[in-house]
Design an enzyme around this catalytic site. Structure first.
Site, PDB file in Angstrom:
ATOM      1  N   LYS A 166       0.830  -1.202   0.000  1.00  0.00           N
ATOM      2  CA  LYS A 166       0.000   0.000   0.000  1.00  0.00           C
ATOM      3  C   LYS A 166       0.863   1.249   0.000  1.00  0.00           C
ATOM      4  O   LYS A 166       1.908   1.294   0.656  1.00  0.00           O
ATOM      5  CB  LYS A 166      -0.924   0.012   1.228  1.00  0.00           C
ATOM      6  CG  LYS A 166      -2.006  -1.051   1.187  1.00  0.00           C
ATOM      7  CD  LYS A 166      -2.945  -0.851   0.009  1.00  0.00           C
ATOM      8  CE  LYS A 166      -3.939  -1.978  -0.106  1.00  0.00           C
ATOM      9  NZ  LYS A 166      -4.737  -1.878  -1.358  1.00  0.00           N
ATOM     10  N   ASP A 194      -0.054   0.366  -4.524  1.00  0.00           N
ATOM     11  CA  ASP A 194      -1.499   0.588  -4.646  1.00  0.00           C
ATOM     12  C   ASP A 194      -1.908   1.745  -3.735  1.00  0.00           C
ATOM     13  O   ASP A 194      -1.794   1.645  -2.518  1.00  0.00           O
ATOM     14  CB  ASP A 194      -2.232  -0.701  -4.235  1.00  0.00           C
ATOM     15  CG  ASP A 194      -3.739  -0.600  -4.382  1.00  0.00           C
ATOM     16  OD1 ASP A 194      -4.237   0.458  -4.833  1.00  0.00           O
ATOM     17  OD2 ASP A 194      -4.426  -1.587  -4.047  1.00  0.00           O
ATOM     18  N   GLU A 220      -1.072   1.193  -8.886  1.00  0.00           N
ATOM     19  CA  GLU A 220      -2.510   0.854  -8.938  1.00  0.00           C
ATOM     20  C   GLU A 220      -3.355   1.966  -8.331  1.00  0.00           C
ATOM     21  O   GLU A 220      -2.990   2.509  -7.271  1.00  0.00           O
ATOM     22  CB  GLU A 220      -2.696  -0.454  -8.170  1.00  0.00           C
ATOM     23  CG  GLU A 220      -4.134  -0.942  -8.044  1.00  0.00           C
ATOM     24  CD  GLU A 220      -4.179  -2.363  -7.477  1.00  0.00           C
ATOM     25  OE1 GLU A 220      -3.265  -3.161  -7.774  1.00  0.00           O
ATOM     26  OE2 GLU A 220      -5.119  -2.676  -6.723  1.00  0.00           O
ATOM     27  N   GLU A 246     -10.741  -1.631 -10.289  1.00  0.00           N
ATOM     28  CA  GLU A 246     -11.485  -2.384  -9.278  1.00  0.00           C
ATOM     29  C   GLU A 246     -12.764  -1.661  -8.863  1.00  0.00           C
ATOM     30  O   GLU A 246     -13.641  -2.270  -8.254  1.00  0.00           O
ATOM     31  CB  GLU A 246     -10.599  -2.712  -8.071  1.00  0.00           C
ATOM     32  CG  GLU A 246     -10.252  -1.540  -7.191  1.00  0.00           C
ATOM     33  CD  GLU A 246      -9.382  -1.947  -6.013  1.00  0.00           C
ATOM     34  OE1 GLU A 246      -8.185  -2.189  -6.217  1.00  0.00           O
ATOM     35  OE2 GLU A 246      -9.899  -2.029  -4.890  1.00  0.00           O
ATOM     36  N   ASP A 269     -13.132  -6.666 -10.782  1.00  0.00           N
ATOM     37  CA  ASP A 269     -13.398  -7.649  -9.731  1.00  0.00           C
ATOM     38  C   ASP A 269     -14.548  -8.526 -10.208  1.00  0.00           C
ATOM     39  O   ASP A 269     -15.652  -8.019 -10.461  1.00  0.00           O
ATOM     40  CB  ASP A 269     -13.762  -6.944  -8.418  1.00  0.00           C
ATOM     41  CG  ASP A 269     -13.793  -7.929  -7.262  1.00  0.00           C
ATOM     42  OD1 ASP A 269     -14.504  -8.961  -7.373  1.00  0.00           O
ATOM     43  OD2 ASP A 269     -13.122  -7.697  -6.253  1.00  0.00           O
ATOM     44  N   HIS A 296      -8.978  -7.855  -9.880  1.00  0.00           N
ATOM     45  CA  HIS A 296      -8.950  -7.548  -8.452  1.00  0.00           C
ATOM     46  C   HIS A 296      -9.616  -8.704  -7.717  1.00  0.00           C
ATOM     47  O   HIS A 296     -10.685  -9.164  -8.119  1.00  0.00           O
ATOM     48  CB  HIS A 296      -9.727  -6.252  -8.200  1.00  0.00           C
ATOM     49  CG  HIS A 296      -9.901  -5.920  -6.750  1.00  0.00           C
ATOM     50  ND1 HIS A 296     -11.091  -6.109  -6.075  1.00  0.00           N
ATOM     51  CD2 HIS A 296      -9.038  -5.423  -5.846  1.00  0.00           C
ATOM     52  CE1 HIS A 296     -10.940  -5.719  -4.822  1.00  0.00           C
ATOM     53  NE2 HIS A 296      -9.713  -5.296  -4.654  1.00  0.00           N
ATOM     54  N   GLU A 329      -4.066 -12.026  -8.340  1.00  0.00           N
ATOM     55  CA  GLU A 329      -3.929 -11.412  -7.013  1.00  0.00           C
ATOM     56  C   GLU A 329      -4.318 -12.415  -5.930  1.00  0.00           C
ATOM     57  O   GLU A 329      -5.353 -13.078  -6.032  1.00  0.00           O
ATOM     58  CB  GLU A 329      -4.839 -10.179  -6.908  1.00  0.00           C
ATOM     59  CG  GLU A 329      -4.817  -9.575  -5.518  1.00  0.00           C
ATOM     60  CD  GLU A 329      -5.419  -8.179  -5.435  1.00  0.00           C
ATOM     61  OE1 GLU A 329      -6.255  -7.822  -6.291  1.00  0.00           O
ATOM     62  OE2 GLU A 329      -5.045  -7.448  -4.488  1.00  0.00           O
TER      63      GLU A 329
HETATM   64 CA    CA Z   1      -6.384  -2.260  -5.028  1.00  0.00          CA
END
Ligand code: CA
Length: 377
Positions: A166, A194, A220, A246, A269, A296, A329
């Site tokens: 992150k 991300d 991301e 996503e 997703d 995602h 992922e």
């Molecule tokens: Ca993400």
């Protein structure tokens, strides 16, 4: 054979250790599952991504449309739900309910026909899929860079050669964290960042330029999913590939993302963007535009297995003797809903997952354990 029951279940788990990212804190994981049963007793499982109680209400909204229909007609049933939601929900959480039902119908179809979902999607290009570890969230700790670096090293030791961390706290802290993680894992591991759309274009540009020397495989959700132009502008100014999608829905949403050249990697997703039926179409469209697709994936083993079967099947833009490797992922944060409630738990070996050979998705909910995780009305 007819669909006789559609039952949503909201399941929840209080985390032992809370974590956070640029948007909010997680102290509990709560997910809506759905079980669809036929009049002969065969059943399939699906799940929706997003606030579980609302997904549950959405499933109950769609239920009367589907009861009594043949379960194999996934595209016809998808269209029934889509037309019933179009006037109110061209994007958003009602489509997560549609997606949950669609995933359950594919699992059911596989069980009825005795075939894995990846075979029914058109066949397997791959018998196993390379995964990347999603983790490295923010926690309350004395030294964030050290804590993140130790977690990253743990994934490397488990055999992952790709992982995602992150960013999105603020640009300066992000740079420090990324430097520490890259230093810990060495140069050979793919590292993604991300931001969960934390930044303005100016901030995202600053961060991208600063972390370019750390060999970042993608950046991301740098900016809000509403800012299509910012995505394409950022792509012009950094050598780091840009990923997103996503928060995007249906092939119509992804068409805009592709036409405006927003992303190098599209991330629908499956449990939100329209289920396996629609994300297969999005995958074909991504390939048509020459965009990579790495869905995602967040939730239980149902969502992960749906992604695994789809990725086993999809076309990739790169074409050569040694075909470009697909990527999946794999969330590694604490989640017994993924590792215990749904069986068998997906366990990567050297960072790779074998595509299940069992009919349907190849995973099932442990219904004896379901009561322990269920949230009562
Ligand atoms: Ca993400």
């Amino acid at each position: 054979m007819k669909i006789s029951a559609i039952e949503p279940f909201v399941v929840s788990h209080k985390l032992q250790r809370e974590f956070y990212f640029s948007q909010w804190r997680y102290d509990t994981r709560t997910i809506c599952l759905v079980k669809i049963t036929c009049d002969n007793g065969t059943f399939g499982w699906g799940e929706g991504y997003g606030p579980a109680e609302i997904v549950k209400a959405g499933i109950e909204f769609f239920r009367p449309l589907l009861i009594g229909h043949g379960p194999l007609e996934t595209e016809n049933l998808w269209q029934l739900m889509y037309l019933r939601s179009l006037d109110y929900a061209r994007r958003g959480i009602l489509l997560s309910a549609l997606s949950a039902i669609d995933v359950a119908l594919w699992d059911l179809k596989g069980k009825i026909l005795g075939q894995p979902v990846s075979v029914l999607l058109g066949g397997r290009r791959r018998q196993s899929v390379r995964t990347y570890a999603t983790g490295m969230y923010f926690t309350e700790t004395e030294s964030m860079p050290e804590t993140l670096a130790a977690e990253a090293l743990g994934y490397k030791e488990q055999g992952f050669d790709a992982m995602k961390m992150k960013v999105g706290l603020n640009v300066e802290k992000d740079i420090e964290n990324v430097a520490a993680v890259r230093q810990a894992i060495g140069p050979g591991i793919d590292l993604m960042i991300d931001a969960n759309h934390a930044y303005s274009l100016t901030e995202a540009t600053k961060l991208a330029r600063a972390v370019e020397p750390y060999r970042i495989s993608w950046f991301e959700e740098p900016v809000s999913p509403e800012y299509y132009a910012s995505y394409s502008q950022l792509r012009e100014t950094t050598s780091i590939p840009i990923a997103g999608g996503e928060c995007e829905y249906l092939r119509f949403g992804f068409l805009r993302l592709f036409q405006q050249q927003c992303v190098d990697i599209a991330q629908p997703d499956i449990c939100a963007a329209g289920g396996l039926t629609e994300v297969k179409r999005i995958a074909d469209m991504a390939c048509t535009f020459g965009v990579d697709l790495v869905p995602h994936t967040w939730g239980t083993g149902i969502a992960a297995s749906a992604a695994l079967h789809l990725i086993a099947n999809i076309d990739m833009p790169g074409s050569r003797l040694n075909e470009a490797e697909a990527l999946m992922e794999l969330d590694r944060t604490e989640n017994p809903l993924r590792d215990e409630l749904v069986q068998p738990a997906l366990s990567p070996h050297n960072g790779r997952l074998q595509v299940p050979n069992e009919p349907g998705l190849g995973v099932n909910v442990d219904e004896n354990a379901l009561g322990g995780y269920s949230v009562q009305d």
